[in-house]
Design a protein around this motif. Structure first.
Motif, PDB file in Angstrom:
ATOM      1  N   HIS A  76       0.813  -1.217   0.000  1.00  0.00           N
ATOM      2  CA  HIS A  76       0.000   0.000   0.000  1.00  0.00           C
ATOM      3  C   HIS A  76       0.848   1.270   0.000  1.00  0.00           C
ATOM      4  O   HIS A  76       0.368   2.341   0.345  1.00  0.00           O
ATOM      5  CB  HIS A  76      -0.937  -0.009   1.211  1.00  0.00           C
ATOM      6  CG  HIS A  76      -1.846  -1.196   1.247  1.00  0.00           C
ATOM      7  ND1 HIS A  76      -2.808  -1.417   0.293  1.00  0.00           N
ATOM      8  CD2 HIS A  76      -1.911  -2.247   2.094  1.00  0.00           C
ATOM      9  CE1 HIS A  76      -3.447  -2.547   0.560  1.00  0.00           C
ATOM     10  NE2 HIS A  76      -2.914  -3.077   1.643  1.00  0.00           N
ATOM     11  N   TRP A  96      -4.393  -1.100 -11.547  1.00  0.00           N
ATOM     12  CA  TRP A  96      -3.669  -0.774 -10.312  1.00  0.00           C
ATOM     13  C   TRP A  96      -4.401   0.357  -9.619  1.00  0.00           C
ATOM     14  O   TRP A  96      -4.017   1.519  -9.679  1.00  0.00           O
ATOM     15  CB  TRP A  96      -2.227  -0.356 -10.606  1.00  0.00           C
ATOM     16  CG  TRP A  96      -1.456  -1.423 -11.289  1.00  0.00           C
ATOM     17  CD1 TRP A  96      -1.367  -2.723 -10.927  1.00  0.00           C
ATOM     18  CD2 TRP A  96      -0.672  -1.266 -12.477  1.00  0.00           C
ATOM     19  NE1 TRP A  96      -0.561  -3.401 -11.807  1.00  0.00           N
ATOM     20  CE2 TRP A  96      -0.119  -2.533 -12.765  1.00  0.00           C
ATOM     21  CE3 TRP A  96      -0.373  -0.187 -13.310  1.00  0.00           C
ATOM     22  CZ2 TRP A  96       0.714  -2.742 -13.858  1.00  0.00           C
ATOM     23  CZ3 TRP A  96       0.459  -0.398 -14.379  1.00  0.00           C
ATOM     24  CH2 TRP A  96       0.979  -1.667 -14.659  1.00  0.00           C
ATOM     25  N   ARG A  97      -5.480   0.024  -8.940  1.00  0.00           N
ATOM     26  CA  ARG A  97      -6.323   1.051  -8.339  1.00  0.00           C
ATOM     27  C   ARG A  97      -5.636   1.757  -7.178  1.00  0.00           C
ATOM     28  O   ARG A  97      -6.121   2.745  -6.679  1.00  0.00           O
ATOM     29  CB  ARG A  97      -7.630   0.414  -7.888  1.00  0.00           C
ATOM     30  CG  ARG A  97      -8.448  -0.100  -9.067  1.00  0.00           C
ATOM     31  CD  ARG A  97      -9.557  -1.016  -8.650  1.00  0.00           C
ATOM     32  NE  ARG A  97     -10.279  -1.526  -9.817  1.00  0.00           N
ATOM     33  CZ  ARG A  97     -11.165  -2.491  -9.769  1.00  0.00           C
ATOM     34  NH1 ARG A  97     -11.435  -3.085  -8.625  1.00  0.00           N
ATOM     35  NH2 ARG A  97     -11.772  -2.893 -10.866  1.00  0.00           N
ATOM     36  N   SER A  98      -4.508   1.202  -6.759  1.00  0.00           N
ATOM     37  CA  SER A  98      -3.769   1.825  -5.668  1.00  0.00           C
ATOM     38  C   SER A  98      -2.908   2.983  -6.146  1.00  0.00           C
ATOM     39  O   SER A  98      -2.231   3.617  -5.351  1.00  0.00           O
ATOM     40  CB  SER A  98      -2.879   0.786  -4.992  1.00  0.00           C
ATOM     41  OG  SER A  98      -2.025   0.179  -5.950  1.00  0.00           O
ATOM     42  N   TYR A 205      -4.805   4.935  -0.247  1.00  0.00           N
ATOM     43  CA  TYR A 205      -5.409   5.332  -1.514  1.00  0.00           C
ATOM     44  C   TYR A 205      -6.907   5.068  -1.486  1.00  0.00           C
ATOM     45  O   TYR A 205      -7.405   4.343  -0.604  1.00  0.00           O
ATOM     46  CB  TYR A 205      -4.775   4.613  -2.710  1.00  0.00           C
ATOM     47  CG  TYR A 205      -4.941   3.112  -2.710  1.00  0.00           C
ATOM     48  CD1 TYR A 205      -5.987   2.496  -3.394  1.00  0.00           C
ATOM     49  CD2 TYR A 205      -4.042   2.300  -2.057  1.00  0.00           C
ATOM     50  CE1 TYR A 205      -6.145   1.132  -3.407  1.00  0.00           C
ATOM     51  CE2 TYR A 205      -4.178   0.917  -2.061  1.00  0.00           C
ATOM     52  CZ  TYR A 205      -5.226   0.340  -2.741  1.00  0.00           C
ATOM     53  OH  TYR A 205      -5.359  -1.025  -2.744  1.00  0.00           O
ATOM     54  N   ASP A 207     -10.026   3.765  -3.937  1.00  0.00           N
ATOM     55  CA  ASP A 207     -10.408   3.104  -5.189  1.00  0.00           C
ATOM     56  C   ASP A 207     -11.716   3.715  -5.682  1.00  0.00           C
ATOM     57  O   ASP A 207     -12.785   3.416  -5.166  1.00  0.00           O
ATOM     58  CB  ASP A 207     -10.565   1.603  -4.930  1.00  0.00           C
ATOM     59  CG  ASP A 207     -10.943   0.839  -6.202  1.00  0.00           C
ATOM     60  OD1 ASP A 207     -11.169   1.494  -7.241  1.00  0.00           O
ATOM     61  OD2 ASP A 207     -11.011  -0.399  -6.153  1.00  0.00           O
ATOM     62  N   LYS A 208     -11.603   4.561  -6.714  1.00  0.00           N
ATOM     63  CA  LYS A 208     -12.764   5.287  -7.224  1.00  0.00           C
ATOM     64  C   LYS A 208     -13.405   4.584  -8.432  1.00  0.00           C
ATOM     65  O   LYS A 208     -14.240   5.166  -9.113  1.00  0.00           O
ATOM     66  CB  LYS A 208     -12.336   6.712  -7.583  1.00  0.00           C
ATOM     67  CG  LYS A 208     -11.800   7.498  -6.382  1.00  0.00           C
ATOM     68  CD  LYS A 208     -11.329   8.887  -6.768  1.00  0.00           C
ATOM     69  CE  LYS A 208      -9.974   8.842  -7.445  1.00  0.00           C
ATOM     70  NZ  LYS A 208      -8.884   8.545  -6.478  1.00  0.00           N
ATOM     71  N   SER A 209     -12.966   3.338  -8.685  1.00  0.00           N
ATOM     72  CA  SER A 209     -13.475   2.627  -9.866  1.00  0.00           C
ATOM     73  C   SER A 209     -14.762   1.867  -9.579  1.00  0.00           C
ATOM     74  O   SER A 209     -15.312   1.232 -10.467  1.00  0.00           O
ATOM     75  CB  SER A 209     -12.410   1.646 -10.375  1.00  0.00           C
ATOM     76  OG  SER A 209     -12.193   0.606  -9.445  1.00  0.00           O
ATOM     77  N   TRP A 213     -17.023   3.873  -3.258  1.00  0.00           N
ATOM     78  CA  TRP A 213     -15.573   3.885  -3.326  1.00  0.00           C
ATOM     79  C   TRP A 213     -14.993   3.051  -2.187  1.00  0.00           C
ATOM     80  O   TRP A 213     -15.564   2.981  -1.096  1.00  0.00           O
ATOM     81  CB  TRP A 213     -15.048   5.305  -3.191  1.00  0.00           C
ATOM     82  CG  TRP A 213     -15.311   6.173  -4.388  1.00  0.00           C
ATOM     83  CD1 TRP A 213     -15.868   5.804  -5.576  1.00  0.00           C
ATOM     84  CD2 TRP A 213     -15.029   7.576  -4.496  1.00  0.00           C
ATOM     85  NE1 TRP A 213     -15.949   6.888  -6.420  1.00  0.00           N
ATOM     86  CE2 TRP A 213     -15.442   7.982  -5.786  1.00  0.00           C
ATOM     87  CE3 TRP A 213     -14.464   8.508  -3.637  1.00  0.00           C
ATOM     88  CZ2 TRP A 213     -15.302   9.289  -6.224  1.00  0.00           C
ATOM     89  CZ3 TRP A 213     -14.318   9.820  -4.068  1.00  0.00           C
ATOM     90  CH2 TRP A 213     -14.734  10.211  -5.356  1.00  0.00           C
ATOM     91  N   GLU A 223     -10.415  -2.852   4.276  1.00  0.00           N
ATOM     92  CA  GLU A 223     -11.070  -1.904   3.374  1.00  0.00           C
ATOM     93  C   GLU A 223     -12.281  -1.275   4.050  1.00  0.00           C
ATOM     94  O   GLU A 223     -13.088  -1.959   4.676  1.00  0.00           O
ATOM     95  CB  GLU A 223     -11.507  -2.614   2.097  1.00  0.00           C
ATOM     96  CG  GLU A 223     -12.192  -1.699   1.085  1.00  0.00           C
ATOM     97  CD  GLU A 223     -12.638  -2.454  -0.169  1.00  0.00           C
ATOM     98  OE1 GLU A 223     -13.048  -1.794  -1.134  1.00  0.00           O
ATOM     99  OE2 GLU A 223     -12.581  -3.701  -0.153  1.00  0.00           O
TER     100      GLU A 223
END
Length: 249
Positions: A76, A96-98, A205, A207-209, A213, A223
Motif C-alpha cells: 500500500h 492498479w487502483r492503488s 489510496y 479506489d474510485k473505480s 468507493w 477496506e
C-alpha cells in the motif's frame, strides 16, 4: 524524512519533479535515470513513495509495480504515475487502483493537486513518526481499551454496535457508531459512510473505480467505504477523478 524514488521518467521531467517535491516540504528525493539504477537505489534504501513515468517503457513499469505490490512491505505504499497518454492512465486506473494518475502536461490545477497530495503524505509521515501519541479510551463490560489513535484505521457499525479496526486487530465494542466517534479525539476521523468512520491519517489510496468507493490503508489489507453522499468529506486530493471523468467518450 519522507522519501520518494523517481524513475522511468525522461531527464527534463525527472529534474522538474525532483525540484517540485523538494519545494513541498522536508522530502528526500532520489532519482534513477535507468532501470538498473532504480533497482540499485531500491535495494539500498527505504522509500515511502514511488513516482513512475508511464510512457514508452510500460512493460518494465508494469513489472516493477507488480513486484512492489507483491512485496508485503509495499502493498500500500503510494505510487504516482505520470503520462501524456490518457489511454495508458486508464489502463493503470483499472488494473492498479492503488495508483494515483496525473495526465501531462501539468497545468496549475494538477500542480496544486500534486502539491496537496505530497503535503498530505509528508504530514502523515511526520505524525506517524514524531507526533506525541494520543489515545482513545473505551470502557466495555469486558474491560477498558486504551487504543492509540494512530493505530485506528476505521470504525465500522454493525447491528447497533461497532468494530474498531486497528492495523493488527479488531476490537468489538457495545456502542453505536456515533457514540464511538465522541470518544475519539481529533478532527482526523470523519464519517465516510453511514456505517464507517475513517482515520484520514492512515489512508493509502481510494479506489474510485467502483460504487461505493473503497478506502485502503498503509500496512493493512482492510477496506472501508465512501458512499456517494459522503465523498466530499475526503480531502480534495483523494476525491480525484472517477470513472465518469476517465471515460474517453
Amino acid at each position: 524524512m519522507f522519501s520518494i524514488l523517481l524513475g522511468f521518467l525522461d531527464a527534463p521531467m525527472l529534474d522538474y519533479l525532483s525540484d517540485f517535491c523538494k519545494k513541498c516540504g522536508p522530502i528526500s528525493v532520489s532519482c534513477a535515470s535507468t532501470k538498473e539504477e532504480w533497482f540499485a537505489l531500491y535495494e539500498q534504501h527505504e522509500f515511502d513513495c514511488f513516482f513512475f513515468g508511464f510512457e514508452d517503457d510500460i512493460v518494465n513499469v508494469r513489472s516493477v509495480i507488480y513486484n512492489l505490490r507483491s512485496n508485503e512491505h509495499h502493498q500500500h505504499t503510494p505510487i504516482i504515475l505520470f503520462s501524456t497518454k490518457i489511454e495508458y492512465l486508464i489502463t493503470a486506473f483499472v488494473h492498479w487502483r492503488s495508483c494515483e494518475c496525473f495526465l501531462l502536461p501539468f497545468d496549475n490545477e494538477k500542480k496544486e493537486a500534486l502539491s496537496s497530495l505530497l503535503h498530505y503524505y509528508e504530514g502523515m509521515y511526520e505524525k506517524m513518526h514524531f507526533t506525541n501519541q494520543k489515545f482513545c479510551q473505551i470502557n466495555t463490560p469486558k474491560g477498558i481499551y486504551n487504543l492509540p489513535c494512530n493505530e485506528i484505521l476505521y470504525v465500522e457499525s454493525t447491528m447497533k454496535k461497532s468494530i474498531v479496526h486497528l492495523k493488527k486487530e479488531a476490537i468489538h465494542v457495545p456502542y453505536p457508531l456515533y457514540q464511538v466517534r465522541r470518544l475519539i479525539p481529533g478532527k482526523n476521523f470523519v464519517q465516510t459512510h453511514r456505517s464507517f468512520i475513517v482515520n484520514l491519517d492512515n489512508i493509502s489510496y481510494v479506489d474510485k473505480s467502483k460504487e461505493p468507493w473503497g478506502i485502503f490503508f498503509f500496512d493493512s489489507d482492510k477496506e472501508a467505504f465512501v458512499s456517494r453522499s459522503h465523498k466530499k468529506t475526503l480531502p480534495p486530493f483523494f476525491q480525484g477523478i472517477d470513472d465518469d471523468e476517465m471515460n474517453l467518450d
